[in-house]
Design a protein around this motif. Structure first.
Motif: not given
Length: 76
Positions: A54-56, A47, A50-51
């Motif tokens: 700005s993805t997940k 996470n 990913a942040r």
């Protein structure tokens, strides 16, 4: 970048903290799609990665991989 990982840091030369401090270019943003591999994947670490773009985190199961390819194809 599609990152298929369990999120475990075993031999990195760059720490997760170092990675989070890298500057992103606004004109050419780097997209990192983290795919959680394995039932013991470190979702917290994935996470964090990913942040950065700005993805997940996406599940590494069949449905998650299908969603990832649909998402990637939307960029073309």
């Amino acid at each position: 970048i599609v990152l298929l990982s369990d999120g475990q840091d075993t031999v990195s030369e760059t720490s997760l903290r170092d990675l989070t401090q890298l500057e992103r270019g606004e004109q050419n943003p780097l997209l990192i799609f983290a795919v959680a591999y394995g039932s013991d994947a470190d979702i917290s670490a994935l996470n964090t990665i990913a942040r950065l773009s700005s993805t997940k985190v996406i599940s590494g199961d069949e449905n998650g991989i299908r969603q990832l390819f649909e998402l990637l194809s939307s960029y073309f």
